[in-house]
Design a protein around this motif. Structure first.
Motif, PDB file in Angstrom:
ATOM      1  N   LEU A 132     -23.511 -30.374 -17.917  1.00  0.00           N
ATOM      2  CA  LEU A 132     -22.972 -29.401 -18.074  1.00  0.00           C
ATOM      3  C   LEU A 132     -23.088 -29.198 -20.466  1.00  0.00           C
ATOM      4  CD1 LEU A 132     -23.943 -27.111 -15.210  1.00  0.00           C
ATOM      5  CD2 LEU A 132     -25.532 -27.673 -17.375  1.00  0.00           C
ATOM      6  N   HIS A 133     -21.683 -28.642 -20.400  1.00  0.00           N
ATOM      7  CA  HIS A 133     -21.149 -29.195 -21.411  1.00  0.00           C
ATOM      8  C   HIS A 133     -21.543 -29.667 -22.727  1.00  0.00           C
ATOM      9  CE1 HIS A 133     -18.300 -28.614 -24.921  1.00  0.00           C
ATOM     10  NE2 HIS A 133     -17.761 -27.748 -24.597  1.00  0.00           N
ATOM     11  N   ARG A 134     -21.619 -31.121 -22.224  1.00  0.00           N
ATOM     12  CA  ARG A 134     -22.358 -32.069 -22.983  1.00  0.00           C
ATOM     13  C   ARG A 134     -23.710 -31.841 -23.330  1.00  0.00           C
ATOM     14  NH1 ARG A 134     -20.289 -36.310 -20.084  1.00  0.00           N
ATOM     15  NH2 ARG A 134     -21.931 -37.110 -19.382  1.00  0.00           N
ATOM     16  N   GLU A 135     -24.341 -31.576 -22.607  1.00  0.00           N
ATOM     17  CA  GLU A 135     -25.769 -31.271 -23.326  1.00  0.00           C
ATOM     18  C   GLU A 135     -26.198 -29.950 -23.413  1.00  0.00           C
ATOM     19  OE1 GLU A 135     -27.271 -30.814 -19.140  1.00  0.00           O
ATOM     20  OE2 GLU A 135     -27.402 -33.726 -18.730  1.00  0.00           O
ATOM     21  N   ALA A 136     -25.893 -28.961 -23.550  1.00  0.00           N
ATOM     22  CA  ALA A 136     -25.908 -28.275 -23.787  1.00  0.00           C
ATOM     23  C   ALA A 136     -25.017 -28.377 -26.092  1.00  0.00           C
ATOM     24  CB  ALA A 136     -24.651 -26.786 -23.532  1.00  0.00           C
ATOM     25  N   ALA A 137     -24.835 -29.027 -25.536  1.00  0.00           N
ATOM     26  CA  ALA A 137     -23.895 -29.092 -26.955  1.00  0.00           C
ATOM     27  C   ALA A 137     -24.619 -30.016 -27.914  1.00  0.00           C
ATOM     28  CB  ALA A 137     -22.740 -30.307 -26.525  1.00  0.00           C
ATOM     29  N   MET A 138     -25.468 -30.185 -27.127  1.00  0.00           N
ATOM     30  CA  MET A 138     -26.750 -31.479 -28.307  1.00  0.00           C
ATOM     31  C   MET A 138     -27.692 -30.966 -28.066  1.00  0.00           C
ATOM     32  SD  MET A 138     -26.281 -35.225 -25.736  1.00  0.00           S
ATOM     33  CE  MET A 138     -26.768 -34.824 -24.660  1.00  0.00           C
ATOM     34  N   VAL A 139     -29.067 -29.683 -26.907  1.00  0.00           N
ATOM     35  CA  VAL A 139     -29.784 -29.076 -26.802  1.00  0.00           C
ATOM     36  C   VAL A 139     -29.427 -28.110 -27.925  1.00  0.00           C
ATOM     37  CG1 VAL A 139     -31.061 -28.188 -25.527  1.00  0.00           C
ATOM     38  CG2 VAL A 139     -30.156 -29.131 -24.669  1.00  0.00           C
ATOM     39  N   THR A 140     -28.600 -27.260 -27.573  1.00  0.00           N
ATOM     40  CA  THR A 140     -28.018 -25.963 -28.836  1.00  0.00           C
ATOM     41  C   THR A 140     -26.711 -26.448 -29.551  1.00  0.00           C
ATOM     42  OG1 THR A 140     -27.191 -25.037 -26.712  1.00  0.00           O
ATOM     43  CG2 THR A 140     -29.347 -24.606 -26.820  1.00  0.00           C
ATOM     44  N   PRO A 141     -26.922 -26.987 -30.329  1.00  0.00           N
ATOM     45  CA  PRO A 141     -25.927 -27.388 -31.104  1.00  0.00           C
ATOM     46  C   PRO A 141     -24.985 -25.916 -32.138  1.00  0.00           C
ATOM     47  CG  PRO A 141     -27.629 -28.315 -32.600  1.00  0.00           C
ATOM     48  CD  PRO A 141     -27.714 -28.198 -31.212  1.00  0.00           C
ATOM     49  N   GLU A 142     -26.061 -25.432 -32.649  1.00  0.00           N
ATOM     50  CA  GLU A 142     -26.223 -24.168 -33.150  1.00  0.00           C
ATOM     51  C   GLU A 142     -24.897 -23.322 -31.896  1.00  0.00           C
ATOM     52  OE1 GLU A 142     -30.006 -23.319 -31.042  1.00  0.00           O
ATOM     53  OE2 GLU A 142     -28.887 -24.941 -31.641  1.00  0.00           O
ATOM     54  N   ASP A 143     -24.968 -22.691 -30.578  1.00  0.00           N
ATOM     55  CA  ASP A 143     -23.885 -22.230 -29.781  1.00  0.00           C
ATOM     56  C   ASP A 143     -23.123 -22.928 -29.649  1.00  0.00           C
ATOM     57  OD1 ASP A 143     -26.277 -20.082 -29.283  1.00  0.00           O
ATOM     58  OD2 ASP A 143     -27.337 -21.236 -28.701  1.00  0.00           O
ATOM     59  N   THR A 144     -22.291 -21.773 -29.563  1.00  0.00           N
ATOM     60  CA  THR A 144     -20.799 -22.477 -29.092  1.00  0.00           C
ATOM     61  C   THR A 144     -20.805 -22.466 -27.662  1.00  0.00           C
ATOM     62  OG1 THR A 144     -19.392 -21.497 -31.538  1.00  0.00           O
ATOM     63  CG2 THR A 144     -18.349 -21.949 -29.169  1.00  0.00           C
ATOM     64  N   PHE A 145     -20.087 -23.712 -27.116  1.00  0.00           N
ATOM     65  CA  PHE A 145     -19.359 -23.674 -25.773  1.00  0.00           C
ATOM     66  C   PHE A 145     -18.940 -24.125 -25.757  1.00  0.00           C
ATOM     67  CE2 PHE A 145     -24.261 -23.395 -24.804  1.00  0.00           C
ATOM     68  CZ  PHE A 145     -24.191 -23.273 -24.150  1.00  0.00           C
ATOM     69  N   VAL A 146     -18.063 -23.466 -24.379  1.00  0.00           N
ATOM     70  CA  VAL A 146     -16.212 -24.261 -24.291  1.00  0.00           C
ATOM     71  C   VAL A 146     -16.213 -24.543 -22.616  1.00  0.00           C
ATOM     72  CG1 VAL A 146     -13.847 -22.885 -24.496  1.00  0.00           C
ATOM     73  CG2 VAL A 146     -16.083 -22.343 -26.225  1.00  0.00           C
ATOM     74  N   LEU A 147     -16.065 -24.727 -22.904  1.00  0.00           N
ATOM     75  CA  LEU A 147     -14.718 -25.895 -21.604  1.00  0.00           C
ATOM     76  C   LEU A 147     -13.427 -26.000 -21.706  1.00  0.00           C
ATOM     77  CD1 LEU A 147     -15.831 -26.987 -19.117  1.00  0.00           C
ATOM     78  CD2 LEU A 147     -16.126 -28.809 -19.624  1.00  0.00           C
ATOM     79  N   PRO A 148     -13.053 -25.004 -21.037  1.00  0.00           N
ATOM     80  CA  PRO A 148     -10.655 -25.051 -21.370  1.00  0.00           C
ATOM     81  C   PRO A 148     -10.706 -26.048 -19.847  1.00  0.00           C
ATOM     82  CG  PRO A 148     -12.265 -22.905 -20.582  1.00  0.00           C
ATOM     83  CD  PRO A 148     -12.992 -23.369 -20.150  1.00  0.00           C
ATOM     84  N   ALA A 149      -9.905 -26.173 -20.449  1.00  0.00           N
ATOM     85  CA  ALA A 149      -9.143 -28.002 -19.564  1.00  0.00           C
ATOM     86  C   ALA A 149      -9.085 -27.254 -17.664  1.00  0.00           C
ATOM     87  CB  ALA A 149      -7.940 -27.996 -19.716  1.00  0.00           C
ATOM     88  N   ALA A 150      -9.470 -27.906 -17.082  1.00  0.00           N
ATOM     89  CA  ALA A 150      -9.106 -27.882 -15.897  1.00  0.00           C
ATOM     90  C   ALA A 150      -8.539 -29.282 -15.034  1.00  0.00           C
ATOM     91  CB  ALA A 150     -10.552 -26.877 -14.769  1.00  0.00           C
ATOM     92  N   GLU A 151      -8.746 -28.405 -13.809  1.00  0.00           N
ATOM     93  CA  GLU A 151      -8.249 -29.244 -12.663  1.00  0.00           C
ATOM     94  C   GLU A 151      -9.395 -29.894 -11.370  1.00  0.00           C
ATOM     95  OE1 GLU A 151      -5.938 -26.760  -8.912  1.00  0.00           O
ATOM     96  OE2 GLU A 151      -5.272 -28.712  -9.605  1.00  0.00           O
ATOM     97  N   SER A 152      -9.123 -31.267 -11.126  1.00  0.00           N
ATOM     98  CA  SER A 152     -10.259 -31.493 -10.821  1.00  0.00           C
ATOM     99  C   SER A 152     -10.813 -30.115  -8.967  1.00  0.00           C
ATOM    100  CB  SER A 152     -10.025 -32.700 -10.262  1.00  0.00           C
ATOM    101  OG  SER A 152     -11.303 -33.543  -9.209  1.00  0.00           O
ATOM    102  N   CYS A 153     -11.566 -30.133  -8.857  1.00  0.00           N
ATOM    103  CA  CYS A 153     -12.552 -29.507  -8.572  1.00  0.00           C
ATOM    104  C   CYS A 153     -12.994 -30.280  -7.071  1.00  0.00           C
ATOM    105  CB  CYS A 153     -12.571 -28.207  -8.587  1.00  0.00           C
ATOM    106  SG  CYS A 153     -12.134 -27.152  -9.383  1.00  0.00           S
ATOM    107  N   PRO A 154     -13.274 -30.701  -5.419  1.00  0.00           N
ATOM    108  CA  PRO A 154     -13.815 -31.743  -5.252  1.00  0.00           C
ATOM    109  C   PRO A 154     -13.968 -30.895  -4.195  1.00  0.00           C
ATOM    110  CG  PRO A 154     -10.961 -31.964  -4.346  1.00  0.00           C
ATOM    111  CD  PRO A 154     -11.548 -31.612  -5.720  1.00  0.00           C
ATOM    112  N   MET A 155     -15.490 -30.872  -3.658  1.00  0.00           N
ATOM    113  CA  MET A 155     -16.424 -29.969  -3.077  1.00  0.00           C
ATOM    114  C   MET A 155     -17.624 -30.643  -2.444  1.00  0.00           C
ATOM    115  SD  MET A 155     -18.914 -27.468  -5.700  1.00  0.00           S
ATOM    116  CE  MET A 155     -20.008 -27.004  -4.452  1.00  0.00           C
TER     117      MET A 155
END
Length: 233
Positions: A132-155
């Motif tokens: 989602l972070h990668r797609e958002a950066a391409m679709v709406t480059p004028e907006d700032t999307f932030v994805l903080p570092a996180a550990e793996s979350c299997p579900m």
């Protein structure tokens, strides 16, 4: 008593604000039950009517744009490459918007008919947010999307549904955030009492927010805060 009750019910329209009242104290309990049912029916009818009105409004504008560009192309587009390119690009954008709206309507219809099937699988929740972070950066480059570092979350869950829910939240965050930032986050909520950790997804923006008195409307189908509705959103 039954005849009086039947006659009173016959004069009630479920789509209008009406109450059942026979004046018979023996029927008071039944009247209250019917009136409660009428209240719920009228509320549902009002919500769906507003939704249909909103959807019609959203479709009317792109259709008008399409008609305008088609007329422009028929007059000048055949001989002017710039007009032709502009028209094709605009038609493609408006068609995509209409496609997304129709897909949303079909999604709601399948949910209402209880025909929405879940496809359960194991996946990493962090991978979904990374996409989602990668797609958002391409679709709406004028907006700032932030994805903080996180550990793996299997579900375990329906991966496509989880991603769709998060995409909807991201879309709303962008709509109501002007030149701000949108932060995506996924965390594990470990508990000794549970066999598996729960996963928390969150979307946080720096936009206009929601008034406290409107928070109760968040999970109401078809609900939208009217004062925020305009052509810019």
């Amino acid at each position: 008593k039954v005849d009086a009750l039947e006659e009173a019910i016959d004069h009630i329209s479920p789509t209008e604000s009406a109450r059942l009242h026979t004046g018979d104290p023996d029927l008071e309990g039944l009247e209250n039950a019917v009136n409660d049912l009428l209240d719920r029916m009228q509320a549902a009818y009002s919500q769906q009517s507003r939704f249909v009105s909103d959807a019609s409004h959203e479709l009317r504008t792109p259709i008008a744009v399409l008609q305008g560009y088609i007329n422009m192309l028929s007059r000048w587009g055949k001989s002017d490459p710039e007009v032709l390119d502009e028209g094709i690009n605009a038609i493609a954008q408006e068609t995509q918007s209409m496609k997304e709206l129709v897909e949303s309507l079909l999604f709601l219809a399948r949910h209402d008919k209880k025909t929405l099937m879940m496809e359960m699988e194991r996946f990493d929740a962090l991978d979904v947010l990374t996409e989602l972070h990668r797609e958002a950066a391409m679709v709406t480059p004028e907006d700032t999307f932030v994805l903080p570092a996180a550990e793996s979350c299997p579900m375990e869950g329906d991966r496509s549904m989880v991603k769709q829910v998060m995409r909807i939240l991201c879309d709303n965050a962008v709509k109501y955030t002007h030149k701000g930032s949108v932060t995506l986050k996924v965390t594990r909520l470990d508990s000794d009492e549970e066999k598996e950790a729960r996963i928390r997804f969150s979307v946080k923006d720096t936009g206009i927010g929601i008034k406290e008195e409107d928070l109760q409307k968040l999970c109401t189908p078809f609900e939208r805060i009217e004062e925020k509705r305009n052509r810019n959103i």
